[in-house]
Design a protein around this motif. Structure first.
Motif, PDB file in Angstrom:
ATOM      1  N   ARG A   3       0.828  -1.209   0.000  1.00  0.00           N
ATOM      2  CA  ARG A   3       0.000   0.000   0.000  1.00  0.00           C
ATOM      3  C   ARG A   3       0.865   1.263   0.000  1.00  0.00           C
ATOM      4  NH1 ARG A   3      -2.807  -3.488   3.413  1.00  0.00           N
ATOM      5  NH2 ARG A   3      -1.817  -2.617   5.275  1.00  0.00           N
ATOM      6  N   SER A   4       1.958   1.227   0.764  1.00  0.00           N
ATOM      7  CA  SER A   4       2.859   2.380   0.766  1.00  0.00           C
ATOM      8  C   SER A   4       3.506   2.561  -0.600  1.00  0.00           C
ATOM      9  CB  SER A   4       3.931   2.196   1.844  1.00  0.00           C
ATOM     10  OG  SER A   4       3.353   2.096   3.130  1.00  0.00           O
ATOM     11  N   PHE A   5       3.841   1.433  -1.260  1.00  0.00           N
ATOM     12  CA  PHE A   5       4.437   1.512  -2.588  1.00  0.00           C
ATOM     13  C   PHE A   5       3.455   2.115  -3.591  1.00  0.00           C
ATOM     14  CE2 PHE A   5       5.410  -0.602  -6.700  1.00  0.00           C
ATOM     15  CZ  PHE A   5       6.659  -0.042  -6.903  1.00  0.00           C
ATOM     16  N   ASN A   6       2.197   1.694  -3.521  1.00  0.00           N
ATOM     17  CA  ASN A   6       1.202   2.286  -4.412  1.00  0.00           C
ATOM     18  C   ASN A   6       0.990   3.757  -4.115  1.00  0.00           C
ATOM     19  OD1 ASN A   6       0.727  -0.027  -5.882  1.00  0.00           O
ATOM     20  ND2 ASN A   6      -0.936  -0.730  -4.582  1.00  0.00           N
ATOM     21  N   ALA A   7       1.003   4.125  -2.815  1.00  0.00           N
ATOM     22  CA  ALA A   7       0.879   5.541  -2.468  1.00  0.00           C
ATOM     23  C   ALA A   7       2.051   6.333  -3.018  1.00  0.00           C
ATOM     24  CB  ALA A   7       0.788   5.698  -0.946  1.00  0.00           C
ATOM     25  N   MET A   8       3.260   5.751  -2.960  1.00  0.00           N
ATOM     26  CA  MET A   8       4.425   6.424  -3.519  1.00  0.00           C
ATOM     27  C   MET A   8       4.293   6.578  -5.029  1.00  0.00           C
ATOM     28  SD  MET A   8       8.372   5.146  -3.482  1.00  0.00           S
ATOM     29  CE  MET A   8       7.944   3.830  -4.622  1.00  0.00           C
ATOM     30  N   LEU A   9       3.785   5.513  -5.700  1.00  0.00           N
ATOM     31  CA  LEU A   9       3.599   5.611  -7.154  1.00  0.00           C
ATOM     32  C   LEU A   9       2.589   6.707  -7.504  1.00  0.00           C
ATOM     33  CD1 LEU A   9       3.560   1.852  -8.248  1.00  0.00           C
ATOM     34  CD2 LEU A   9       5.401   3.518  -8.512  1.00  0.00           C
ATOM     35  N   ARG A  10       1.513   6.806  -6.705  1.00  0.00           N
ATOM     36  CA  ARG A  10       0.543   7.874  -6.971  1.00  0.00           C
ATOM     37  C   ARG A  10       1.186   9.243  -6.806  1.00  0.00           C
ATOM     38  NH1 ARG A  10      -2.506   4.406  -3.529  1.00  0.00           N
ATOM     39  NH2 ARG A  10      -3.996   3.108  -4.687  1.00  0.00           N
ATOM     40  N   GLN A  11       1.963   9.410  -5.740  1.00  0.00           N
ATOM     41  CA  GLN A  11       2.630  10.690  -5.542  1.00  0.00           C
ATOM     42  C   GLN A  11       3.627  10.981  -6.653  1.00  0.00           C
ATOM     43  OE1 GLN A  11       4.343  10.605  -1.639  1.00  0.00           O
ATOM     44  NE2 GLN A  11       2.381  10.624  -0.574  1.00  0.00           N
ATOM     45  N   LEU A  12       4.381   9.927  -7.058  1.00  0.00           N
ATOM     46  CA  LEU A  12       5.332  10.123  -8.150  1.00  0.00           C
ATOM     47  C   LEU A  12       4.618  10.494  -9.446  1.00  0.00           C
ATOM     48  CD1 LEU A  12       7.864   7.199  -7.583  1.00  0.00           C
ATOM     49  CD2 LEU A  12       8.262   9.632  -7.232  1.00  0.00           C
ATOM     50  N   ASN A  13       3.469   9.864  -9.675  1.00  0.00           N
ATOM     51  CA  ASN A  13       2.719  10.191 -10.883  1.00  0.00           C
ATOM     52  C   ASN A  13       2.247  11.638 -10.851  1.00  0.00           C
ATOM     53  OD1 ASN A  13       1.544   9.721 -13.353  1.00  0.00           O
ATOM     54  ND2 ASN A  13      -0.308   8.784 -12.511  1.00  0.00           N
ATOM     55  N   GLU A  14       1.748  12.063  -9.674  1.00  0.00           N
ATOM     56  CA  GLU A  14       1.328  13.455  -9.553  1.00  0.00           C
ATOM     57  C   GLU A  14       2.508  14.404  -9.711  1.00  0.00           C
ATOM     58  OE1 GLU A  14      -0.587  13.725  -5.826  1.00  0.00           O
ATOM     59  OE2 GLU A  14      -2.335  12.494  -6.380  1.00  0.00           O
ATOM     60  N   LEU A  15       3.641  14.050  -9.068  1.00  0.00           N
ATOM     61  CA  LEU A  15       4.826  14.902  -9.206  1.00  0.00           C
ATOM     62  C   LEU A  15       5.323  14.922 -10.638  1.00  0.00           C
ATOM     63  CD1 LEU A  15       6.807  13.902  -5.991  1.00  0.00           C
ATOM     64  CD2 LEU A  15       5.602  16.046  -6.438  1.00  0.00           C
ATOM     65  N   ARG A  16       5.250  13.774 -11.318  1.00  0.00           N
ATOM     66  CA  ARG A  16       5.675  13.754 -12.719  1.00  0.00           C
ATOM     67  C   ARG A  16       4.801  14.691 -13.555  1.00  0.00           C
ATOM     68  NH1 ARG A  16       5.646   8.240 -16.201  1.00  0.00           N
ATOM     69  NH2 ARG A  16       7.708   7.941 -15.258  1.00  0.00           N
ATOM     70  N   GLU A  17       3.494  14.621 -13.329  1.00  0.00           N
ATOM     71  CA  GLU A  17       2.613  15.504 -14.087  1.00  0.00           C
ATOM     72  C   GLU A  17       2.927  16.972 -13.778  1.00  0.00           C
ATOM     73  OE1 GLU A  17      -1.288  14.288 -13.063  1.00  0.00           O
ATOM     74  OE2 GLU A  17      -1.204  12.392 -14.186  1.00  0.00           O
ATOM     75  N   GLN A  18       3.146  17.255 -12.491  1.00  0.00           N
ATOM     76  CA  GLN A  18       3.477  18.633 -12.138  1.00  0.00           C
ATOM     77  C   GLN A  18       4.797  19.063 -12.766  1.00  0.00           C
ATOM     78  OE1 GLN A  18       3.427  18.959  -7.888  1.00  0.00           O
ATOM     79  NE2 GLN A  18       1.285  18.329  -7.694  1.00  0.00           N
TER      80      GLN A  18
END
Length: 613
Positions: free
Chosen positions: A327-342
């Motif tokens: 779950r933490s890994f998926n949360a990190m991927l979501r944050q990375l995806n958001e940061l990538r978009e930003q």
């Protein structure tokens, strides 16, 4: 400068192999500990029980020997308290000797030897009989043996006593008694001695063991273990002076110690099997519950790294630490995806802004002539007013116009037309200039688009000269005293002189900081250049703090730094990109923290360009 490396044992790299190795080591340590514990508990106790059993046999042997001698002492005591013996010692008679030393009398007493000894130690009479009759040899040896013994001393102020004596090849229990009246009156008139032979068969029957009488050994009981199954025991048979005249040897089965060893082996084997079963179960459970989920996470991470797609990991609904990790890994991927978009949005905006600023600056400069031409064209007045030309042409159309006026108007119209024609030609020329300026603007825009995808221009340059020019960065460092060395002859490479100088200067600065971080106050930087296969390798070695092998893969990441007090970390990232842009490469190597580091620059040689041409 030679970098010394030490060979170190490297353990397994996978987590599963490490866990198996740890569990195996723990199992071996546990089995060894349990073996030592059982050996310290079981073996000494069973050995003590075995020693108690052997001591019991020894005590029983001593008791048998004492009882055997006591029987002889009882028999000889009767002869010592016999009045006839008292009278015989005063006046020996053949009748008494015949009666007392007859084979029947000695057989009834159970003795083989018998003697009367005077107070002065003289043997009055002695005899040794066996089943066949008298044995003169043993009789003489008995007399000689008695003569060497102080019989009075052996009695220790008593009336009788016993000891063992070796007579020839035989061992006999000897009983001694004072010769006196039966009522105890009178002065003792010597001693009577009786000897009863002790054979191996008699000892074996008495002990109920396979015992035998042998030559004397030590004064103490000796216990030997010639084999794991038997213990050999030697019990000394003491003589009149306390020294052993013979020994009783018998074997005792070591059933107790064998039982102890079997119990120890059984306990160790059972414990080892149990530990193996536990280790196998733990290994399987760890593989199923830990390693397999971790492998799934690792596989997904490899897929993300390879594809660049930040797809989420399928969650299995576990509520333990592994599930929390997913779950933490998926949360990190979501944050990375958001940061990538930003970052993409910001990078696009920043790139667009910077590109727009640069292009607009150049375009503005190129459009200045167009602006000037248009401004001049707008501000410039017409050479002849159109209304005046229209009135002149209308007046020329009249029939009543005088020739002079017609000529004048004709000249005016002609001059006006010429002026308009001249102005038009001038405007045409200025528009040609404006068109060229616009072409230049378009060229600037096209060149800007083209340069965004091009590498920096490369030119032949001497890398030794660039190294020497940047040597002051290390030689005059204010953080440590640094000895600097580099080759003296030229090495020609293909590179951008300015960019290569910045890369080498940045590496020198990093080397100086690494030397200062060691805290020694001094260090060395050595530069070596090697040419091979159309390439030139520049190695910059320092004896600074170095870095661990696992850190080497992250040194070129943007923003990474090995020192906590520094911020940024753009130097190595920029250096690596710059070397790639110059069709070269940069790599960093180190034998480990505290062993220094080496930066290797790889560039094309100038000779390679000439060969290609």
């Amino acid at each position: 400068m030679r970098v010394r490396t030490r060979r170190r044992w490297r353990g397994p790299t996978s987590l599963g192999a490490k866990l198996v190795l740890i569990l195996t080591a723990a199992g071996l340590a546990g089995a060894l500990g349990i073996t030592v514990l059982l050996a310290t508990v079981i073996t000494p106790n069973f050995n003590a029980l075995e020693r108690q059993a052997i001591d019991g046999h020894v005590e029983r042997t001593a008791a048998v020997l004492a009882e055997y001698g006591s029987k002889v002492e009882s028999a000889v005591r009767d002869y010592g308290d016999w009045n006839d013996s008292y009278r015989y010692m005063a006046q020996p008679t053949p009748a008494f000797e015949q009666e007392s030393f007859s084979p029947l009398a000695m057989s009834n007493l159970g003795v083989q030897g018998m003697a009367y000894v005077a107070p002065n130690g003289r043997v009055v009479i002695a005899r040794w009989l066996d089943a066949k009759g008298e044995v003169p040899t043993l009789q003489g040896q008995l007399i000689a043996a008695i003569a060497r013994i102080d019989l009075a001393r052996t009695l220790k102020n008593g009336n009788s006593g016993h000891f063992y004596l070796r007579v020839g090849g035989a061992v006999a229990a000897v009983g001694v008694a004072q010769v006196r009246r039966s009522d105890g009156t009178g002065v003792p008139r010597g001693h009577v001695v009786m000897a009863r032979a002790l054979t191996s068969r008699q000892v074996a029957d008495l002990l109920r063991l396979a015992a035998r009488v042998e030559a004397p050994g030590g004064r103490r009981v000796a216990i030997d273990t010639p084999s794991r199954a038997l213990a050999e025991v030697r019990v000394p048979i003491a003589g009149a002076d306390g020294r052993p005249v013979a020994s009783v040897r018998f074997n005792v089965r070591r059933d107790v110690s064998l039982l102890g060893r079997r119990m120890l082996l059984l306990a160790v084997a059972g414990t080892t099997v149990l530990l193996l079963i536990v280790l196998m179960v733990l290994r399987r459970m760890i593989a199923q519950q830990v390693l397999k989920p971790l492998h799934r996470v690792e596989t997904h991470m490899q897929r993300v790294r390879g594809s660049g797609s930040l797809a989420l990991l399928d969650e299995d609904g576990r509520r333990d630490e592994i599930g929390s990790l997913g779950r933490s890994f998926n949360a990190m991927l979501r944050q990375l995806n958001e940061l990538r978009e930003q970052i993409e949005v910001q990078s696009f905006a920043l790139g667009r802004s910077e590109s727009a600023v640069a292009v607009m600056h150049n375009v503005r400069n190129a459009l200045n002539p167009v602006s000037t031409i248009l401004s001049q064209g707008i501000a410039q007045a017409p050479p002849v007013e159109r209304a005046m030309l229209d009135r002149a042409i209308a007046e020329l159309a009249r029939d009543d116009l005088t020739p002079a006026r017609r000529a004048k108007l004709t000249n005016f119209v002609t001059a006006g037309v010429d002026a308009w024609s001249t102005s038009r030609e001038a405007m045409k020329g200025e528009l040609e200039v404006g068109r060229e300026a616009m072409a230049h603007v378009l060229e600037i825009i096209g060149q800007q688009q083209k340069s965004a995808h091009e590498r920096p221009p490369l030119e032949p340059c001497d890398v030794t000269e660039i190294v020497a020019r940047n040597a002051t960065i290390a030689r005059y460092s204010d953080k440590a005293s640094i000895a600097f060395s580099f080759p003296s002859h030229a090495h020609r490479v293909l590179a951008n002189r300015v960019i290569l100088s910045q890369v080498i200067g940045n590496l020198f600065g990093n080397a100086a900081e690494a030397i200062a971080a060691c805290g020694t106050g001094s260090g060395t930087i050595a530069v070596s250049v090697t040419e091979r296969d159309g390439e030139v390798e520049v190695a910059i070695r320092d004896d600074g703090e170095g870095f661990d092998a696992e850190v080497g893969q992250t040194l070129f990441q943007r923003g990474f730094s090995t020192r906590s007090h520094k911020s940024g970390g753009l130097g190595l990232h920029w250096c690596a990109n710059s070397m790639t842009a110059m069709e070269g490469s940069l790599r960093l190597e180190s034998a480990g923290r505290g062993h220094g580091a080496v930066a290797v620059l790889t560039l094309k040689a100038e000779a390679a360009m000439r060969a290609a041409a």
